[in-house]
Design a protein around this motif. Structure first.
Motif, PDB file in Angstrom:
ATOM      1  N   THR A 279       0.839  -1.099  -0.048  1.00 40.49           N
ATOM      2  CA  THR A 279       0.014  -0.076   0.017  1.00 40.49           C
ATOM      3  C   THR A 279       1.066   1.332   0.029  1.00 40.49           C
ATOM      4  N   THR A 281       1.189   3.468   1.988  1.00 43.51           N
ATOM      5  CA  THR A 281       1.781   3.703   3.391  1.00 43.51           C
ATOM      6  C   THR A 281       2.975   3.086   3.637  1.00 43.51           C
ATOM      7  N   ASP A 282       2.884   1.539   2.871  1.00 42.43           N
ATOM      8  CA  ASP A 282       4.197   0.970   3.112  1.00 42.43           C
ATOM      9  C   ASP A 282       5.541   1.570   2.159  1.00 42.43           C
TER      10      ASP A 282
END
Lengths: 806, 220
Positions: A279, A281-282
């Motif tokens: 994602t 965020t990752d």
């Protein structure tokens, strides 16, 4: 022994054959140990056999004890084993030693074979040796030991190489090009990883390649493993091609700094391969992770580096363990960084680079040499082992050869490297003042060798999570072999062909150092005048901060005050002195410069005319030559004296004071010599200086006018009259003798004091108070003590005087 | 009036830009600094430069300031010093610190190298006689170590002597004891700094030629 002799025999073919034999013997020997190792580790009879009598006896004993449990204890006595074999006991260290021995012998062997090392890089030969060894082990039907185990590699083999690189990192060019290096290391590696990984995935999706089970994330993981340029391989190859400093530091710096990127990408993809998706965020977390890994690694390294520097401040009384601090602190830095999964390589580099200037100022010269040699030794053995192990691992590993995958990998690696370098240089060149030319770009792209780090990372992969691990490993090994063999072997001819600027082997001269410093200050000054705070300005600020606070804390004694130029000068002087000692002395002049030009050639000659008239007795050529000869032989003696003192300093005196002392002495020797030469030219030097002879000599050397003033004022001092009317009369020669004697007696005045006092009273009295060496100071009243302290010893002294005392 | 003046300076700047190779923007910047240093006067004096606080810590401050007032550096074929310099002269000195442009021919590079080394040489050769003699060289090293206190002064002479010996031995080879090396000529100077990449080192980023292209690169 016969092999040894043959090695040095000039007949090439025969010695080659013999060498081959030696190699074979070596291999068989190693083979044998592996065989026994295999036998020993198999848990059947042989283990019992190996452990020998000890076990058996105990078993026997117990058996007897068991059967006669309730009866009397009867002790059956066996013959005491005079010789027993217990290979198991020493197996591990013994095998390690054997491998190291093999590596060292191989390294030795390659340099004995003429011309071979100039054609094929050492790394290639070592891999071939590894392949042979692995093959032999396999032929013997044994399990090939997992030599290139990741733990072994990352914890034992890699750190010495990186520390060596970090400790001797040329800071100046590195910092000047840090922008470019970072660009290649970070952006370039990212680009390579994603380009190779992405396209590889695309290729895998093509029908008919039987690779459709390979997913995107493992592909990216593979890309990140394969894309990093390997410092070990780069060092091994670039060391041999002697490329210019800029290109070397660009490729080498990149290979060091890309570690952080590789570590993060590796962990990121390994983590998400299980989860299956990434994602946004990752991605952000990955970026943060990268910053932490790289900056954290540097911080850990810097902390340990400062600690090491601080520790070395207090080692002046235990010089023996000084070098150890350098190694231990660096290794701790590496391990600490690895503990948090920070970049261990960056930690080591930072640690080495931070500690070096301070440690070098603190530790003794000998410790410094030790550090240097140990680092070089360890790193070269590690490097050799790594390449041999690569070969062995190639034979050992299970392989899954997939033509498509392997060839696509090799091609993609090349393509992405070229695109990456060219693209990045296009951007970088806009900011660089010294542009990278097309040739430079080619070498940077072509020098992107892959190596054992990639293999070890691949080896680390979990078999269950990555079913295609074997295929990955095969592809990695192929890529390594391709870069090391094809690129490594062709890069040297290509460098010659393209006429890329080579490294200038000239050693740094004092003039260059002066002008480097001068230029630095000049540029800082110009920036200040422009009112522009550029990097010279900040560098100057940093330097001054370093000098004012950090050096004071980290460097013991007074040496922190020493400006760089003076430190350089001392180092150079010291090096030359050592060279002089090692060359046996006497061949070269003990002056600071290895030259045939002496001080008097550059001294302004401002002799007053009156003096010149008075001073130059006309010698015939032959006479002059004779005098020169006498003087020269005397000088030779003094040089030998210097050498004997040196030996003493180097061997017996563990403290740096010895070195200062030595410098002082050397200075005096130079001055003495200067005077001697001057004397042979003018023969005008009156005797009996008013103060210490050294002082006077110095003054004489720098300003002849001052000298004559002294002479005029020192009426009470006995002087020697030169008989101008008859220059060839015994008088003039006498005078020469007087001088030389004085020169000689200066050095051994204590010993000769009594003897000479009768001959020329005033002169010697005067001299005795001069106190030439500090050691002799205070010893004036006690000639006996002085004799003990004056270093050359009485026998030397007598010899020295011989030519002058008929 | 203001308009006409600015038009005048613009024309002047264009003229300077053509002659020195600086961009108009760079000349504008340098001019701004010049006015600031000279307190809006037409000319700059030694005191103006000496009063720059940042220069206080520079060990070779005196030599740097002298370089600005040395006629040899102002592209005039005469020697001696001037008391005050105008903007044009100031700019002329600055041209010595321009980085090498891309794609120079070998000859141009060599010329640039000579020009930059000549500037350094002139800084050392204080009496303008074409050689750096031992006295002058000693002074250079002394200046360089002038911030190092007493240790510096003691060693400076030894260092200068060693350096001079090195020059003599590399340029002359073997010398007879009665020969005399009178000092470093410019040719010798070129020779000893042969490995010293002055053309890539002696520059100030501020005076970068490519500021214009740099902006293009950014705006892309």
């Amino acid at each position: 022994m016969s092999v040894r002799v043959a090695l040095h025999s000039p007949t090439g073919s025969r010695s080659f054959l013999e060498r081959g034999l030696l190699l074979l013997v070596m291999l068989i020997f190693l083979e044998g140990t592996v065989l026994t190792l295999g036998a020993a580790s198999s848990p059947d009879i042989s283990a019992q056999d190996n452990t020998g009598g000890g076990h058996d006896r105990r078993d026997d004993h117990r058996g007897i004890a068991g059967s006669h449990e309730h009866t009397n204890y009867t002790y059956t006595k066996k013959a005491f084993p005079v010789l027993s074999l217990d290979y198991h006991h020493i197996q591990v260290p013994f095998e390690i030693s054997l491998w190291v021995l093999l590596a060292s012998l191989m390294k030795l062997g390659f340099h004995l074979i003429p011309r071979l090392s100039s054609i094929v890089p050492e790394s290639c030969l070592l891999i071939v040796v590894g392949l042979l060894v692995g093959g032999l082990i396999k032929l013997a039907g044994e399990e090939v030991p997992p030599v290139l185990d990741s733990n072994l590699f990352f914890l034992c083999l890699l750190p010495p190489i990186i520390l060596d690189a970090g400790y001797f990192l040329p800071i100046r060019p590195f910092m000047e090009n840090i922008g470019t290096i970072l660009m290649f290391a970070v952006v370039g590696t990212l680009w390579n990883a994603f380009f190779v990984g992405g396209l590889l995935y695309a290729v895998c999706q093509i029908e008919g390649t039987y690779l459709s089970q390979v997913e995107l994330l493992p592909c990216l993981l593979f890309g990140s493993i394969i894309s990093a340029v390997d410092p070990v391989a780069v060092l091994a190859v670039f060391e041999e091609i002697h490329i210019n400093e800029l290109l070397h530091i660009l490729v080498f710096g990149e290979s060091l700094l890309n570690d952080a990127v590789t570590v993060v990408l590796y962990h990121l993809f390994e983590e998400y391969s299980g989860a299956g998706e990434v994602t946004p965020t990752d991605v952000i977390l990955g970026v943060i992770c990268f910053l932490i890994v790289s900056l954290g690694g540097i911080a850990v390294g810097a902390i340990y580096g400062i600690l090491a520097a601080f520790t070395s401040r207090f080692t002046s009384h235990t010089r023996v363990i000084e070098p150890l601090f350098v190694f231990v602190y660096s290794y701790m830095a590496y391990l600490s960084a690895e503990m948090f999964h920070l970049s261990g390589i960056m930690a080591l580099i930072a640690c080495g680079a931070v500690m070096r200037p301070y440690v070098e100022a603190n530790i003794s010269h000998k410790s410094h040499t030790t550090v240097k040699y140990f680092l070089k030794m360890w790193s070269s053995v590690s490097e050799t082992l790594i390449f041999i192990f690569l070969g062995v691992a190639t034979v050992a590993g299970p392989h899954a050869w997939n033509w498509t995958f392997v060839s696509v990998t090799v091609i993609l690696c090349l393509v992405s490297r070229v695109i990456g370098v060219v693209g990045l240089t296009f951007i970088i060149n806009k900011f660089r003042i010294v542009k990278l030319t097309t040739k430079d770009q080619f070498i940077v792209a072509y020098g992107g060798l892959r190596g054992a780090i990639a293999f070890s990372l691949g080896y680390l992969l979990d078999k269950d999570l990555f079913p295609m691990r074997t295929m990955f490993l095969t592809a990695i090994i192929t890529e390594i072999f391709f870069t090391v063999f094809v690129q490594g072997m062709t890069i040297k001819p290509l460098v010659d062909l393209l006429a890329v600027k080579k490294k200038q082997e000239a050693k740094r001269s004092i003039n260059e150092e002066i002008h480097t410093q001068f230029l630095d200050h000049l540029l800082t000054g110009i920036e200040d005048i422009c009112g522009h705070y550029g990097h010279h300005h900040w560098k100057d600020k940093l330097n001054r901060f370093n000098k004012k606070y950090i050096k004071k804390c980290l460097i013991a004694g007074e040496r922190y005050k020493e400006p760089q130029l003076i430190a350089f000068y001392h180092k150079m002087e010291f090096k030359q002195a050592i060279e002089l000692v090692e060359s046996g002395g006497g061949v070269k002049l003990p002056s600071a410069m290895p030259s045939q030009v002496s001080m008097q050639n550059i001294q302004p000659k401002k002799l007053p005319p009156a003096v010149a008239e008075r001073a130059l007795p006309q010698f015939t050529k032959g006479r002059e030559e004779e005098i020169r000869k006498i003087l020269r032989s005397n000088l030779q003696k003094t040089r030998q004296r210097l050498r004997s003192y040196n030996r003493h300093t180097l061997v017996a005196d563990p403290f740096e004071d010895g070195w200062n002392d030595f410098l002082l002495k050397k200075q005096r020797m130079i001055e003495l010599e200067k005077k001697m030469t001057e004397m042979s030219n003018y023969l005008t030097v009156p005797a009996a200086p008013p103060d210490s002879p050294t002082m006077c000599r110095a003054r004489l050397a720098s300003d002849p006018n001052a000298f004559y003033n002294i002479k005029a004022s020192s009426d009470g001092v006995p002087t020697i009259q030169v008989d101008l009317a008859s220059p060839q009369s015994p008088d003039s020669v006498n005078m020469l003798n007087e001088f030389s004697k004085r020169g000689a007696t200066d050095q051994g005045l204590g010993q000769r004091e009594g003897a000479t006092r009768d001959e020329d009273q005033g002169l010697m009295m005067k001299l005795s108070s001069a106190g030439k060496e500090e050691k002799e100071e205070g010893g004036n009243k006690n000639p006996g003590l002085m004799r003990c302290l004056s270093d050359p010893g009485p026998s030397n002294e007598d010899e020295e005087d011989e030519p002058f005392l008929p | 009036m203001g308009a006409s003046q600015s038009a005048g300076t613009e024309h002047e700047f264009q003229d300077l830009a053509d002659r020195t190779g600086f961009s108009l923007e760079q000349i504008g910047n340098i001019n701004k600094r010049f006015r600031q240093l000279s307190n809006n006067e037409e000319t700059l004096s030694r005191e103006d430069l000496a009063s720059i606080p940042a220069l206080d810590n520079n060990p070779i401050r005196a030599q740097i300031i002298n370089a600005f007032f040395d006629k040899r550096n102002l592209h005039q074929n005469e020697t001696g010093t001037v008391q005050e310099i105008g903007f044009e002269e100031f700019l002329m000195v600055m041209t010595h610190f321009r980085p090498a442009a891309m794609g120079l021919t070998e000859e141009e590079r060599e010329n640039l190298r000579r020009e930059k080394l000549r500037f350094l040489f002139n800084m050392h050769d204080t009496d303008s006689d074409g050689t750096i003699n031992l006295e002058e060289y000693r002074r250079v090293v002394e200046e360089l170590l002038s911030k190092a206190g007493t240790i510096g002064q003691e060693t400076a002479k030894a260092i200068a002597d060693a350096a001079m010996l090195e020059v003599a031995s590399t340029t002359r080879g073997k010398m007879e004891p009665d020969e005399f090396y009178e000092g470093i000529t410019f040719e010798n100077f070129l020779q000893i700094l042969n490995t010293f990449d002055i053309e890539t080192r002696m520059h100030v980023r501020f005076l970068h030629m490519d500021t214009a292209t740099l902006r293009c690169g950014k705006s892309k």
